[in-house]
Motif scaffolding. Structure first.
Motif, short mmCIF file in Angstrom:
data_model
loop_
_atom_site.label_atom_id
_atom_site.label_comp_id
_atom_site.label_asym_id
_atom_site.label_seq_id
_atom_site.Cartn_x
_atom_site.Cartn_y
_atom_site.Cartn_z
N ASP A 1 16.76 -54.42 32.37
CA ASP A 1 17.84 -53.87 33.60
C ASP A 1 18.19 -52.28 33.32
O ASP A 1 18.58 -51.74 34.29
CB ASP A 1 19.38 -54.71 33.42
N GLU A 2 17.27 -51.76 32.42
CA GLU A 2 17.33 -50.12 32.24
C GLU A 2 16.01 -49.73 33.11
O GLU A 2 15.07 -49.98 32.73
CB GLU A 2 17.33 -49.74 30.91
N ILE B 1 14.54 -46.92 33.44
CA ILE B 1 13.70 -46.15 32.32
C ILE B 1 12.64 -46.87 31.54
O ILE B 1 11.51 -46.35 31.69
CB ILE B 1 14.42 -45.01 31.69
N VAL B 2 13.22 -47.81 31.16
CA VAL B 2 12.15 -48.88 30.08
C VAL B 2 11.15 -49.22 30.98
O VAL B 2 9.94 -48.93 30.44
CB VAL B 2 13.24 -49.99 29.59
N ASP C 1 9.98 -47.93 33.80
CA ASP C 1 9.22 -46.79 34.53
C ASP C 1 8.18 -46.33 33.32
O ASP C 1 6.92 -46.01 33.51
CB ASP C 1 9.99 -45.89 34.91
N MET C 2 8.75 -46.12 32.33
CA MET C 2 8.03 -45.47 31.06
C MET C 2 7.02 -46.33 30.53
O MET C 2 5.93 -45.80 30.34
CB MET C 2 8.93 -44.98 29.89
N ALA C 3 7.30 -47.61 30.37
CA ALA C 3 6.25 -48.74 30.02
C ALA C 3 5.10 -48.59 30.98
O ALA C 3 3.95 -48.66 30.48
CB ALA C 3 6.97 -49.98 29.79
N LEU D 1 4.03 -46.34 32.85
CA LEU D 1 3.16 -45.10 32.67
C LEU D 1 2.35 -45.14 31.85
O LEU D 1 1.20 -44.90 31.81
CB LEU D 1 4.16 -44.05 32.67
N SER D 2 2.69 -45.40 30.45
CA SER D 2 2.39 -45.54 29.25
C SER D 2 1.27 -46.70 29.09
O SER D 2 0.24 -46.43 28.85
CB SER D 2 3.11 -45.62 28.17
N GLN E 1 -2.05 -46.40 31.44
CA GLN E 1 -3.09 -45.41 30.60
C GLN E 1 -4.25 -46.43 29.91
O GLN E 1 -5.27 -45.93 29.70
CB GLN E 1 -2.42 -44.59 29.41
N VAL F 1 12.44 -48.66 21.04
CA VAL F 1 10.98 -49.01 21.01
C VAL F 1 10.08 -47.79 20.66
O VAL F 1 9.95 -46.90 21.34
CB VAL F 1 10.79 -49.68 22.44
N LYS F 2 9.45 -48.11 19.87
CA LYS F 2 8.07 -47.11 19.64
C LYS F 2 7.07 -47.71 20.39
O LYS F 2 6.59 -48.87 20.34
CB LYS F 2 7.69 -47.48 18.07
N ILE F 3 6.54 -47.04 21.46
CA ILE F 3 5.83 -47.63 22.51
C ILE F 3 4.12 -47.66 21.70
O ILE F 3 3.62 -48.60 22.10
CB ILE F 3 5.22 -46.19 23.70
N ASN G 1 17.47 -45.40 23.61
CA ASN G 1 16.01 -45.90 23.77
C ASN G 1 15.42 -45.27 24.82
O ASN G 1 14.10 -45.05 24.90
CB ASN G 1 16.22 -47.60 24.00
N MET H 1 11.82 -43.34 24.74
CA MET H 1 10.73 -43.71 25.57
C MET H 1 10.16 -42.57 26.72
O MET H 1 8.98 -42.38 26.58
CB MET H 1 11.07 -45.02 26.52
N GLN I 1 8.52 -40.22 24.19
CA GLN I 1 7.32 -40.51 23.60
C GLN I 1 6.03 -40.48 24.89
O GLN I 1 5.05 -40.05 24.82
CB GLN I 1 7.18 -42.06 23.27
N THR I 2 6.67 -41.10 26.17
CA THR I 2 5.72 -41.27 27.37
C THR I 2 5.33 -39.61 27.66
O THR I 2 3.95 -39.38 27.90
CB THR I 2 6.41 -41.78 28.69
N GLU J 1 2.70 -38.42 25.30
CA GLU J 1 1.42 -39.04 25.55
C GLU J 1 0.89 -38.57 26.78
O GLU J 1 -0.39 -38.12 26.82
CB GLU J 1 1.82 -40.61 25.66
#
Lengths: 123, 470
Positions: free
Chosen positions: A11-12, A14-15, A17-19, A21-22, A25, A106-108, B261, B265, B268-269, B272
């Motif tokens: 529900d965040e 940004i989590v 979105d960033m996940a 994007l990463s 890759q 979380v460490k991506i 968090n 994130m 980190q992104t 990267e």
């Protein structure tokens, strides 16, 4: 090559979105959801290889998602992340065959490694 | 006067009255006995007199001198009887009457003595003796008749007085019982009202006149009970605060971990994807970091407000002015929403003793909640009016929004309880609650799902004397 499908539920915003994007890759197809209901509906339509879900959410929570996913697709791996470090929840999740359990932040890199292991498990 | 004493006094008065009546009846009975004793003596005397008259007749008819001796003997014995019973007789009749009777007897005795030397055939002597004898007999009979009448009168009047007394005692007992029971009922009503006010959470010292009876003692006891309750309530609030500190810590961990968090994130992104990101994207990333830090700052600020509501600086203020100032703060938010507003501020409200910034903070919280509950339009009513208790003022913030489910209502003032999802920290209402409690006020909520929610603030009015005494 058949690209692996990853679903991220948190529900965040940004989590997700960033996940996305990463993880893109790495060549994965990523879909994100802000809560579990539409995510589970989407899962009825199509199988995902890995589901990354937040544990504590309004409405349907992460444990419920884990259960439903395992009922639908026993081979799909579920990775749970939580801002709420709760040992009981972790044990319960392991009992229900969760693939991995990450506390926030979380460490991506670790998440990616975990997803890779999850996919290898399915081969 | 104590009700107990009143009861005792009324019983004493009635008792004294009954004793009085008893004494009166006793005295009347004594009087009747005395009179009857006299009537008895008088009957004996009358019988003697009658015998004298018979002997007298024998003397004149048969010239029997022995008859005179009989009469003399009777006279002597009668005189002895009168002398012997003198005390009883005087008690019953006037001494005057006794003397008259004795003088009549003496006159008769004198006449008889005269006859012993005279001729029984002398008509003068006969007339004289007969007249004296007749006078003596008639007088004696009239006295005993009179005394019989008196005895009757005494009995009749005693009877009348006893009947009247019966009714008087009955009536007074009924009236006094009624008055005392009314008083007890009134006292009980007052106690009922007082306990109701205490059960509504009013632990102030009971005002008004303190009667010096049982009610006064009960009020005294209730006062100490209220004091104790207020003390206990404070302890409960304190322990609740400690308990919420536990919830607070867990809540803070969760609330702050999420933005942390997010920042992590993003960083980190960012690292990267750095080579692939355009300038616009990079700025966007940093803006997101900034927004997340702002989220943390807000949580920390609310937390501080929650933990230190005691740093209030209250002063005399006009509540309507405080409301108007708040409205200028939220005007922009109301303007961009699809909401109708009406403001009803009562004129001539007494001043309140508040920290106007804190009250503004509470009102901003309530108005923001109301606006957020009416995303699809509605009506916001803000009002001020005198409080129901008379020594307070009330502020109402009412919306026609979606309402709060009954199962959530008991928790809305708990820290970190929110029905707004990611939009709320769950601290606004608990902070507001702390502020209003700290102002010795009350915050109440009425809500119905689909109809709307009304928050009511009750603040004590500014009391000049009280503040000067402090």
């Amino acid at each position: 090559m058949n690209r692996h499908k990853i679903m991220v539920i948190d529900d965040e915003k940004i989590v997700g979105d960033m996940a996305k994007l990463s993880l893109e890759q790495e060549g994965y197809v990523v879909e994100t959801f802000l809560n579990a209901e539409p995510a589970l509906k989407r899962l009825q339509e199509e199988k995902f290889d890995v589901v990354v879900t937040d544990y504590k959410m309004k409405g349907i929570d992460g444990m419920e998602v884990l259960k439903t996913v395992k009922d639908l697709y026993p081979s799909t791996q579920v990775i749970m992340i939580t801002a709420f470090a709760n040992l009981d929840a972790a044990i319960e999740a392991l009992r229900r065959d969760v693939h991995d359990f990450f506390p926030k932040p979380v460490k991506i890199r670790e998440l990616k490694a975990s997803i890779k292991r999850a996919l290898e498990k399915q081969l | 006067m104590k009700i107990e004493n009143k009861l005792i006094l009324s019983n004493i008065i009635n008792g004294a009255f009954i004793v009085l009546i008893g004494l009166f009846a006793y005295q009347n009975a004594n009087m009747v006995l005395t009179k009857l004793r006299f009537v008895e003596i008088a009957d004996d005397l009358n019988a003697s007199f009658l015998e004298m008259r018979v002997s007298e007749k024998n003397f004149f008819l048969y010239h029997d001198r022995k008859a005179l001796m009989d009469i003399r003997g009777k006279i002597a014995s009668t005189m002895t009887t009168i002398e012997a019973e003198k005390d009883d007789i005087i008690r019953a009749i006037e001494e005057e009457d006794l003397k008259k009777l004795q003088s009549h007897l003496k006159a008769y005795s004198f006449a008889i003595n005269g006859a012993s030397t005279g001729d029984p055939r002398d008509p003068d002597l006969e007339t004289k003796i007969r007249a004296a004898g007749k006078r003596l007999k008639e007088y004696s009979e009239s006295i005993s008749r009179l005394e019989r009448t008196r005895v009757n009168d005494i009995i009749l009047s005693s009877k009348r007085i006893l009947i009247i007394s019966f009714w008087v005692i009955l009536a007074s007992a009924l009236i006094i019982t009624h008055i005392i029971s009314q008083k007890i009922v009134r006292s009980l009503r007052r106690i009922e009202k007082l306990t109701k006010s205490i059960s509504e959470g009013n632990f102030n010292r009971i005002e008004g006149v303190r009667p010096r009876d049982e009610l006064g003692s009960v009020i005294e006891a209730m006062d100490s009970m209220s004091e104790e309750l207020a003390h206990r309530e404070e302890q409960i609030i304190q322990s609740k605060k400690l308990a919420s500190l536990g919830i607070l810590t867990a809540g803070v961990a969760h609330e702050i971990t999420n933005p942390l968090n997010n920042i992590s994130m993003i960083a980190q992104t960012y690292a990267e994807l750095y080579p692939k990101l355009g300038e616009h994207d990079r700025i966007e990333f940093m803006n997101k970091v900034d927004a997340e830090t702002e989220r943390i700052r807000k949580i920390v600020k609310n937390l501080l407000d929650f933990s230190k509501p005691k740093d209030a600086h209250p002063k005399q203020a006009d509540i309507n002015t405080v409301i108007q100032q708040t409205l200028t703060l939220v005007q922009n938010m109301i303007d961009v929403s699809n909401i109708e507003t009406s403001i009803h501020l009562a004129d001539g409200l007494p001043p309140v003793f508040v920290d106007d910034h804190q009250i503004q903070q509470v009102l901003v919280n309530l108005i923001t909640n109301a606006v957020q509950a009416m995303t699809s339009g509605g009506r916001l009513v803000i009002s001020s009016r005198p409080g129901k208790k008379g020594d307070s003022i009330e502020i109402g913030v009412a919306d026609t929004g979606k309402g709060i489910a009954p199962e959530f209502l008991p928790h809305i003032f708990d820290p970190f309880f929110s029905t707004k999802g990611e939009g709320g920290t769950g601290l606004g209402l608990s902070v507001s609650y702390g502020i209003i409690k700290n102002h010795q006020g009350e915050i109440r909520v009425d809500s119905m799902v689909g109809v709307g929610t009304t928050f009511t603030l009750e603040l004590p009015r500014y009391n000049n004397e009280e503040k000067n005494n402090e």
